[in-house]
Motif scaffolding. Structure first.
Motif, PDB file in Angstrom:
ATOM      1  N   ASN A 103       0.813  -1.210   0.000  1.00 27.90           N
ATOM      2  CA  ASN A 103       0.000   0.000   0.000  1.00 27.90           C
ATOM      3  C   ASN A 103       0.845   1.258   0.000  1.00 27.90           C
ATOM      4  O   ASN A 103       0.338   2.350  -0.166  1.00 27.90           O
ATOM      5  CB  ASN A 103      -0.912   0.027   1.235  1.00 27.90           C
ATOM      6  CG  ASN A 103      -2.064  -0.933   1.051  1.00 27.90           C
ATOM      7  OD1 ASN A 103      -2.509  -1.165  -0.067  1.00 27.90           O
ATOM      8  ND2 ASN A 103      -2.526  -1.499   2.152  1.00 27.90           N
ATOM      9  N   ARG A 104       2.140   1.064   0.231  1.00 26.04           N
ATOM     10  CA  ARG A 104       3.008   2.242   0.265  1.00 26.04           C
ATOM     11  C   ARG A 104       3.092   2.862  -1.125  1.00 26.04           C
ATOM     12  O   ARG A 104       2.903   2.191  -2.139  1.00 26.04           O
ATOM     13  CB  ARG A 104       4.408   1.851   0.739  1.00 26.04           C
ATOM     14  CG  ARG A 104       4.452   1.573   2.227  1.00 26.04           C
ATOM     15  CD  ARG A 104       5.858   1.341   2.680  1.00 26.04           C
ATOM     16  NE  ARG A 104       6.455   0.201   1.990  1.00 26.04           N
ATOM     17  CZ  ARG A 104       7.753   0.076   1.764  1.00 26.04           C
ATOM     18  NH1 ARG A 104       8.571   1.014   2.153  1.00 26.04           N
ATOM     19  NH2 ARG A 104       8.237  -0.987   1.154  1.00 26.04           N
ATOM     20  N   ARG A 105       3.383   4.142  -1.153  1.00 28.12           N
ATOM     21  CA  ARG A 105       3.455   4.818  -2.444  1.00 28.12           C
ATOM     22  C   ARG A 105       4.890   4.947  -2.920  1.00 28.12           C
ATOM     23  O   ARG A 105       5.167   5.615  -3.922  1.00 28.12           O
ATOM     24  CB  ARG A 105       2.812   6.208  -2.360  1.00 28.12           C
ATOM     25  CG  ARG A 105       1.337   6.134  -2.090  1.00 28.12           C
ATOM     26  CD  ARG A 105       0.605   7.276  -2.715  1.00 28.12           C
ATOM     27  NE  ARG A 105       0.839   7.369  -4.146  1.00 28.12           N
ATOM     28  CZ  ARG A 105       0.325   8.319  -4.898  1.00 28.12           C
ATOM     29  NH1 ARG A 105      -0.449   9.221  -4.378  1.00 28.12           N
ATOM     30  NH2 ARG A 105       0.583   8.372  -6.186  1.00 28.12           N
ATOM     31  N   PHE A 106       5.803   4.348  -2.165  1.00 30.71           N
ATOM     32  CA  PHE A 106       7.219   4.555  -2.486  1.00 30.71           C
ATOM     33  C   PHE A 106       7.987   3.296  -2.136  1.00 30.71           C
ATOM     34  O   PHE A 106       8.058   2.912  -0.977  1.00 30.71           O
ATOM     35  CB  PHE A 106       7.729   5.745  -1.674  1.00 30.71           C
ATOM     36  CG  PHE A 106       9.050   6.267  -2.159  1.00 30.71           C
ATOM     37  CD1 PHE A 106       9.106   7.309  -3.061  1.00 30.71           C
ATOM     38  CD2 PHE A 106      10.232   5.709  -1.712  1.00 30.71           C
ATOM     39  CE1 PHE A 106      10.306   7.799  -3.503  1.00 30.71           C
ATOM     40  CE2 PHE A 106      11.441   6.191  -2.155  1.00 30.71           C
ATOM     41  CZ  PHE A 106      11.479   7.234  -3.045  1.00 30.71           C
ATOM     42  N   VAL A 107       8.516   2.647  -3.137  1.00 35.53           N
ATOM     43  CA  VAL A 107       9.294   1.439  -2.897  1.00 35.53           C
ATOM     44  C   VAL A 107      10.629   1.568  -3.641  1.00 35.53           C
ATOM     45  O   VAL A 107      10.642   1.741  -4.872  1.00 35.53           O
ATOM     46  CB  VAL A 107       8.545   0.187  -3.407  1.00 35.53           C
ATOM     47  CG1 VAL A 107       9.341  -1.068  -3.079  1.00 35.53           C
ATOM     48  CG2 VAL A 107       7.150   0.101  -2.817  1.00 35.53           C
TER      49      VAL A 107
END
Lengths: 566, 410
Positions: free
Chosen positions: A107-111
């Motif tokens: 669900n993170r917007r930054f990987v």
């Protein structure tokens, strides 16, 4: 019909007033509200790139710099085709596409995908222009000289936090805190140029290290460790008057550009983190103390014909036969006679012995500005056994670091002062203001005269009949002392006859010492005497260093040489 | 014995027009100096290369053409213009129909332009002026009877013909504009109110049907509550509000506006007033509104002081034409009426409108110079025993003072 024209005119005029009122409403009464909305959509918070401070040697040569790299990340919500993203990235970066696919399942917007890649590698990804893949530029720490001085400089982690050495000790000075700033953007999200690059830079460090001397030291240390097939080795070169470390190295070593590739033990700065029993190099403590206290004179005679001495029922022997005679004080030091030194220590007494050990700074940290320094171990007299005064005086039953020994010899070199070793000479702000300048700290521990007399004693070590003829430097006289200590065998917990620590510590030139240096070689194969193992290493380093430093030969007058100063 | 005179043109009109045109040039440069890539693309499709100065350069060129047109209109004899009323209307009609031929150019889903070397022309602008000239002539002819239904029906029919063509383009804004203009002029000529009302009864269903076209309906809904969908249908209005609102009293500074960076749509044409509000603030926006107000008031005075009914209707009509279009633009960008693409006269980028409006101003100045104040002149001559060649001043106390040299022809 003038009436209708007037009515229409009034209607139109009313229209103008309506517009004016509307403008008052929107522009003046709702100004705050719309300004906030404007700011909200026109600006975007951006992290200003931060550059860690640069580390220079004493002559301004770069030892640690920053290079521009780019990092690749994925915004999973912007990804339209995860297969395409995974394929493109695995193709360009050589990562397994499964790993990329699973990293997107969040669900993170930054990987992060891969960080700090060279610019050539990210260019192809940028050209593909796939939605969901982002690239940000990040600066990366780079050590242009590779493993040179790696134990001093240390290294940083991927987030540029100092983990070892100078990088860790001076982390808060070097670190540039990334700040956030509001920058203008257009409706498409493009950042507007401000005409200049915002950048936050950390403070720059200037070390006392000289890259040239460091190279000389490391080169010879490498040769020595190969030649003697030694387990490890340490060498430190210091300005004896100021405590400035000119060079410091250990073997094994590591490459700070890739610290993960090395063992943790390789990354240890053994010069300050590892204690050892110094053996004969420690004998000067009893010697200096006896001189300083007026118990002996250089020509005071000691009967060493027995070749051993019994202390509390234990025999302490001399290593070599030629010391089995009556020796003067000078000869006892020169020939490193165990019996002679033990006799000197006995005449000094336990309390004075302990006092001088403390005066020379053993059992205490030297205060060098590096991380991980140990204090060593000196037991208080109440915990000494009967034989301890004997063993301690010849360098056993205590634990010291190479740097502590070097500092003790520096006190003799500089006329009786205990200095604080340090590696950072100046801290400069990004604008070049000097924020900090190291001031030499020195504390008198012995008299000028004792130091001068003892220098003469130490000088004899590298002369005929001394233990370290091989440490003598052509043209300049070396004052120093050898050390050959038996290592404790961890299996039997007794001193081993096969495993030794060979060392040589000294300073040169004797009359005007420019450098004080210690060379410690652990477990050399085939040979163990400090004079033969560490002595030649000392000589080579010292002689190359003196020419590098343009120190003239002391004997240039006798030899009729022309001295050219630049 | 007949006194002959020639007075100077109205300097207020000249000053206000010049100020508006210069404001427009500055605003156009400010809004187009930062060119968005899609604007470049859009203009490239029409064969126009775009750079930082392209828009303002082209507009300056247009201003020079406009000045020539204005001088021609200023020098033209009004008697001749009367004869030109019907031919002009026909020329407008032909031009408007040319849009649908191969000469026509479409943009933004509408066909509104025709190719005229080296640029393009928008006939709907010409239609308005032609209609005003035609109505002024028609209503000032001696056999025009304001109460006769036929004399009401003829101009209405002409208007509807134009409107049908305009709706085909489609140019809904021009349709409304033309209707307001025509009905206003018929209204002041004194036609029976029931004609206008009955026309309204017929017109409402038609307008309603047109207004209920999905995209127009969406605009109307967006107008009622732009904040309901600030990213979608309400976007234009919301961005316009933000532009005005962030301007405050004195604005963010000329050229400093950020809303033109693709936030405000059509910033160099329809929404240029919002950008002026943002950059020059309430002060700047008020000055622009006030300049249009001055133009309108001075136009009415010129109409009032003009001697013959043709001049009267023409001056009134031109004043209305400019004022109504400015007001509609103001009302649209400040969210008082639904969004409708109409440029702001003299200021918005666009050659056709500027040339037509400057021609109209030229006619207004022409009328102001010839304003017939016979009775006043006679009074002056009699009271002061003026002779041939002496200076004469009329219009004292009317706010419309004119100076001239008296020539008496016997």
């Amino acid at each position: 019909m003038k009436k209708r024209a007037a009515i229409l005119s009034i209607v139109i005029a009313f229209g103008f007033f309506a517009v004016a009122f509307r403008l008052v409403d929107i522009m003046l009464l709702s100004h705050e509200r719309f300004s906030a909305k404007a700011k909200n959509q026109q600006t975007v918070e951006e992290t200003i790139p931060a550059k860690r401070g640069i580390i220079f040697d004493r002559k301004g040569r770069e030892l640690a710099i920053n290079v521009k790299t780019e990092s690749v990340f994925i915004d999973p919500r912007m990804v339209t085709s995860s297969e395409r993203v995974a394929f493109a990235l695995s193709d360009a970066l050589g990562i397994k596409s499964d790993r990329i696919l699973s990293s997107m399942d969040t669900n993170r917007r930054f990987v992060w995908v891969e960080r700090k890649l060279p610019l050539e590698q990210t260019r192809s990804i940028r050209e593909l222009n796939i939605s969901g893949i982002g690239i940000v530029s990040e600066s990366k720490r780079f050590y242009p000289k590779g493993p040179l001085a790696s134990h001093i400089i240390g290294f940083v982690n991927i987030d540029k936090k100092g983990l070892e050495g100078i990088e860790r000790r001076y982390d808060k000075y070097l670190t540039a805190m990334g700040e956030n700033a509001n920058v203008f953007r257009d409706a498409r999200g493009n950042i507007l140029s401000e005409g200049f690059m915002r950048e936050i830079r950390g403070n720059n460090l200037f070390l006392t290290i000289d890259e040239g001397l460091q190279y000389i030291l490391e080169k010879n240390l490498d040769e020595a460790i190969v030649h003697w097939q030694a387990a490890s080795a340490t060498a430190i070169m210091m300005n004896p008057h100021t405590g400035e470390i000119l060079a410091m190295a250990n073997r094994p070593t590591f490459n700070p550009n890739d610290p993960q590739a090395s063992k943790a033990s390789d990354r240890r700065n053994r010069a300050i983190t590892d204690g050892y029993e110094p053996g004969s190099t420690f004998k000067i403590i009893a010697g200096v103390a006896a001189l300083e206290e007026g118990i002996v004179k250089p020509d005071t005679k000691f009967d060493c014909t027995a070749g051993f001495i019994e202390v509390s029922g234990k025999k302490i022997r001399d290593a070599r036969r030629h010391t089995h005679k009556v020796l003067t004080f000078t000869e006892a030091i020169q020939k490193s006679s165990n019996v002679g030194i033990v006799k000197i220590a006995q005449s000094l007494g336990i309390d004075k012995m302990y006092e001088y050990i403390n005066r020379f700074g053993f059992g205490q940290r030297t205060g060098i500005d590096l991380v991980g320094e140990i204090a060593g171990m000196v037991r208080p007299p109440e915990r000494w056994s009967g034989v301890s005064i004997g063993f301690i005086s010849i360098g056993y039953e205590i634990l010291v670091t190479p740097l502590q020994i070097l500092r003790a010899y520096s006190a003799i070199a500089n006329g009786g002062f205990l200095v604080r070793p340090h590696v950072v000479s100046e801290i400069h702000s990004p604008n070049g203001e000097i924020l900090y300048r190291a001031a030499p700290e020195a504390q008198r521990i012995i008299s000028e005269n004792t130091a001068r007399v003892f220098r003469e004693v130490l000088k004899t070590v590298t002369e005929e009949e001394g233990t370290a003829l091989k440490a003598a430097v052509d043209g300049n006289q070396v004052a120093g002392k050898t050390g050959t200590a038996q290592l404790v065998d961890p299996e039997t917990n007794r001193h081993s006859n096969e495993r030794h620590v060979s060392s040589f510590v000294g300073f040169v030139p004797v009359e005007e010492p420019k450098i004080a240096m210690i060379v410690v070689i652990h477990e050399p194969k085939g040979e163990s005497y400090g004079g033969r193992v560490a002595g030649p290493v000392f000589r080579k380093i010292a002689s190359e260093s003196l020419s590098y430093m343009n120190v003239p030969r002391e004997d240039y007058r006798e030899r009729g040489l022309l001295l050219v100063r630049d | 014995m007949k006194p002959y005179y020639k007075f100077t043109y109205d300097k207020w009109i000249v000053a206000a027009t010049a100020f508006l045109v210069l404001t427009g040039l500055v605003a156009i440069y400010s809004s187009t100096s930062v060119i968005s890539p899609d604007l470049v693309e859009r203009y490239q499709k029409r064969g126009i290369a775009v750079s930082q100065f392209d828009f303002v350069k082209k507009q300056i060129f247009t201003v020079f053409i406009g000045i020539i047109a204005m001088l021609v209109a200023y020098r033209i004899k009004l008697q001749y213009l009367k004869k030109m009323a019907i031919p002009l209307l026909l020329i407008s009609l032909v031009c408007l129909l040319l849009v649908f031929t191969s000469l026509g150019i479409s943009g933004g889903g509408a066909r509104r332009w025709i190719k005229v070397w080296p640029s393009t022309f928008q006939p709907s602008e010409l239609v308005k002026l032609s209609m005003v000239i035609f109505l002024a002539w028609y209503m000032s002819t001696s056999n025009y009877q304001k109460d006769r239904f036929l004399h009401f029906a003829i101009p209405i029919t002409i208007m509807v013909i134009f409107q049908v063509i305009l709706i085909k383009q489609p140019d809904f804004g021009a349709v409304i504009n033309l209707a307001i203009l025509t009905l206003s002029m018929l209204f002041i000529s004194g036609v029976k109110l029931r004609y206008i009302f009955s026309l309204g009864l017929v017109g409402i269903p038609i307008i309603a049907k047109l207004a209920l076209e999905p995209y127009r309906l969406e605009r109307i809904i967006a107008f009622l509550d732009p904040w309901k969908d600030p990213q979608g249908s309400g976007y234009q209005l919301v961005q316009s509000f933000i532009a005005f609102g962030s301007g405050g009293m004195t604005g963010v500074g000329l050229g400093e506006g950020k809303q033109k960076l693709s936030f405000l749509p059509e910033v160099h044409t329809d929404f240029i007033f919002a950008m002026i509000g943002e950059e020059l603030g309430f002060v700047g926006a008020s000055v622009v509104v006030f300049l249009f107000f001055i133009l309108f008031i001075r136009g009415l005075l010129i109409a009032k002081r003009s001697g013959d009914s043709f001049s009267y209707y023409l001056a009134y009509g031109i004043s209305l034409m400019i004022a109504v279009q400015a007001l509609i633009n103001f009302a649209v960008v400040t969210g008082m009426v639904p969004t409708k693409g109409l440029p702001l006269p003299f200021i918005s980028y666009g050659g056709s409108a500027l040339i037509v409006n400057m021609t109209a101003i030229g006619l207004l100045l022409n009328i102001s110079r010839n304003a017939q104040v016979l009775s006043e002149v006679w009074t002056e001559v009699r009271n002061n025993n003026l002779e041939d060649g002496s200076n004469i001043v009329v219009g004292k106390g009317y706010g419309y003072r004119r100076y001239g040299k008296l020539k008496i022809r016997r």
